[in-house]
Design a protein around this motif. Structure first.
Motif, short mmCIF file in Angstrom:
data_model
loop_
_atom_site.label_atom_id
_atom_site.label_comp_id
_atom_site.label_asym_id
_atom_site.label_seq_id
_atom_site.Cartn_x
_atom_site.Cartn_y
_atom_site.Cartn_z
N LEU A 1 0.83 -1.20 0.00
CA LEU A 1 0.00 0.00 0.00
C LEU A 1 0.87 1.25 0.00
N LYS A 2 1.88 1.27 0.86
CA LYS A 2 2.78 2.43 0.93
C LYS A 2 3.54 2.61 -0.37
N ALA A 3 3.98 1.51 -0.98
CA ALA A 3 4.72 1.58 -2.24
C ALA A 3 3.88 2.18 -3.36
N ARG A 4 2.56 1.98 -3.28
CA ARG A 4 1.65 2.54 -4.28
C ARG A 4 1.22 3.96 -3.92
N GLY A 5 1.73 4.46 -2.79
CA GLY A 5 1.38 5.81 -2.37
C GLY A 5 0.04 5.89 -1.67
N GLU A 6 -0.48 4.76 -1.24
CA GLU A 6 -1.77 4.72 -0.55
C GLU A 6 -1.54 4.66 0.96
N ARG A 7 -2.53 5.10 1.70
CA ARG A 7 -2.45 5.02 3.17
C ARG A 7 -2.68 3.58 3.60
N ALA A 8 -1.84 3.09 4.48
CA ALA A 8 -1.96 1.72 4.99
C ALA A 8 -2.81 1.74 6.26
N THR A 9 -4.10 2.05 6.07
CA THR A 9 -5.02 2.11 7.20
C THR A 9 -5.35 0.69 7.66
N PRO A 10 -5.80 0.53 8.90
CA PRO A 10 -6.20 -0.81 9.35
C PRO A 10 -7.25 -1.45 8.44
N VAL A 11 -8.21 -0.65 7.95
CA VAL A 11 -9.24 -1.19 7.07
C VAL A 11 -8.63 -1.66 5.75
N ALA A 12 -7.72 -0.87 5.19
CA ALA A 12 -7.08 -1.25 3.92
C ALA A 12 -6.27 -2.53 4.08
N VAL A 13 -5.56 -2.65 5.20
CA VAL A 13 -4.77 -3.86 5.45
C VAL A 13 -5.69 -5.06 5.65
N LYS A 14 -6.75 -4.86 6.42
CA LYS A 14 -7.72 -5.94 6.65
C LYS A 14 -8.32 -6.41 5.33
N ASN A 15 -8.68 -5.47 4.47
CA ASN A 15 -9.24 -5.83 3.17
C ASN A 15 -8.22 -6.60 2.32
N ALA A 16 -6.96 -6.26 2.44
CA ALA A 16 -5.92 -6.92 1.65
C ALA A 16 -5.73 -8.38 2.05
N VAL A 17 -5.99 -8.73 3.30
CA VAL A 17 -5.80 -10.12 3.75
C VAL A 17 -7.12 -10.85 3.95
N ARG A 18 -8.23 -10.21 3.59
CA ARG A 18 -9.56 -10.79 3.80
C ARG A 18 -9.70 -12.18 3.16
N GLY A 19 -9.19 -12.33 1.94
CA GLY A 19 -9.30 -13.62 1.25
C GLY A 19 -8.59 -14.73 2.00
N LEU A 20 -7.39 -14.46 2.48
CA LEU A 20 -6.64 -15.47 3.24
C LEU A 20 -7.37 -15.82 4.53
N VAL A 21 -7.85 -14.81 5.24
CA VAL A 21 -8.56 -15.05 6.50
C VAL A 21 -9.82 -15.88 6.25
N SER A 22 -10.54 -15.57 5.19
CA SER A 22 -11.74 -16.35 4.84
C SER A 22 -11.37 -17.80 4.54
N GLN A 23 -10.31 -17.99 3.77
CA GLN A 23 -9.89 -19.35 3.44
C GLN A 23 -9.48 -20.13 4.68
N GLN A 24 -8.81 -19.47 5.60
CA GLN A 24 -8.43 -20.14 6.85
C GLN A 24 -9.67 -20.53 7.66
N GLU A 25 -10.65 -19.65 7.70
CA GLU A 25 -11.90 -19.95 8.43
C GLU A 25 -12.62 -21.14 7.79
N ILE A 26 -12.66 -21.18 6.47
CA ILE A 26 -13.32 -22.28 5.78
C ILE A 26 -12.63 -23.60 6.08
N VAL A 27 -11.31 -23.63 5.96
CA VAL A 27 -10.56 -24.87 6.20
C VAL A 27 -10.70 -25.30 7.66
N THR A 28 -10.63 -24.36 8.58
CA THR A 28 -10.78 -24.68 10.01
C THR A 28 -12.16 -25.28 10.27
N ASN A 29 -13.19 -24.69 9.70
CA ASN A 29 -14.55 -25.23 9.87
C ASN A 29 -14.68 -26.62 9.26
N MET A 30 -14.09 -26.82 8.09
CA MET A 30 -14.15 -28.15 7.46
C MET A 30 -13.47 -29.20 8.32
#
Length: 193
Positions: free
Chosen positions: A48-77
């Motif tokens: 985010l910083k390299a692209r000149g964007e603010r690395a807000t908590p929401v932006a970071v959370k959105n960036a890893v949302r897919g991984l977190v979702s995948q981990q939740e799915i596998v854990t539930n399975m």
């Protein structure tokens, strides 16, 4: 994920059944549980910083949302298997895509010979006033919940092995009855179910 996963966990414990889970999350990691979320957050901040964007908590959370979702799915399975499910599989399917829904129902029925119960708990909530929503966003929220259910039902009715042999359960929300500020699409979809 969410309430649907809670129901699937209970079904696994009570009935030792085969569970086919469907969701919009694509499984992009070979082993999501082996991935370090904090390391991914750090990389996201740097990107985010390299692209000149603010690395807000929401932006970071959105960036890893897919991984977190995948981990939740596998854990539930894994939990469903540990509770006794005879088999658990995950199918990536956007329920807002009618063609994909029909294909998924046909594929599951072909692999397993039948579908006994469909538990529909899909839902996406993006709170924003109607004048701030574009049609694409409205459709994304509404279609997966309301039309996704109808598309699954229609696909089952077209399949001779399934027609009339599936029990249907759909989760709704109090928002479907009373609404919420900025949730016209979410409320409408839940009212339809």
């Amino acid at each position: 994920k969410g309430i649907t996963a809670s129901v699937a966990l209970d079904l696994a414990r009570r009935y030792k059944c085969t569970l086919v889970l469907a969701g919009r999350t694509k499984m992009t990691y070979a082993n999501p549980l082996a991935e370090d979320v904090n390391a991914h957050k750090k990389q996201a901040k740097e990107a985010l910083k390299a692209r000149g964007e603010r690395a807000t908590p929401v932006a970071v959370k959105n960036a890893v949302r897919g991984l977190v979702s995948q981990q939740e799915i596998v854990t539930n399975m894994l939990s469903m298997k540990a509770l006794g499910a005879s088999d658990v599989e995950y199918v990536a399917c956007d329920l807002a895509n009618a063609q994909a829904v029909h294909q998924m129902i046909d594929d599951v029925a072909a692999r397993h010979g039948k579908i006994d119960v469909v538990v529909h708990g899909a839902g996406l909530e993006i709170s924003r006033l109607l004048e701030q929503k574009d049609e694409t966003e409205f459709d994304r929220v509404f279609c997966g919940k309301a039309l996704g259910f109808l598309d699954m039902y229609e696909a089952a009715q077209k399949n001779a092995a399934l027609k009339g042999n599936v029990t249907w359960i759909a989760f709704s929300s109090i928002a479907g009855r009373f609404g919420n500020m900025g949730q016209i699409d979410y409320s409408s979809a839940n009212d339809a179910c």
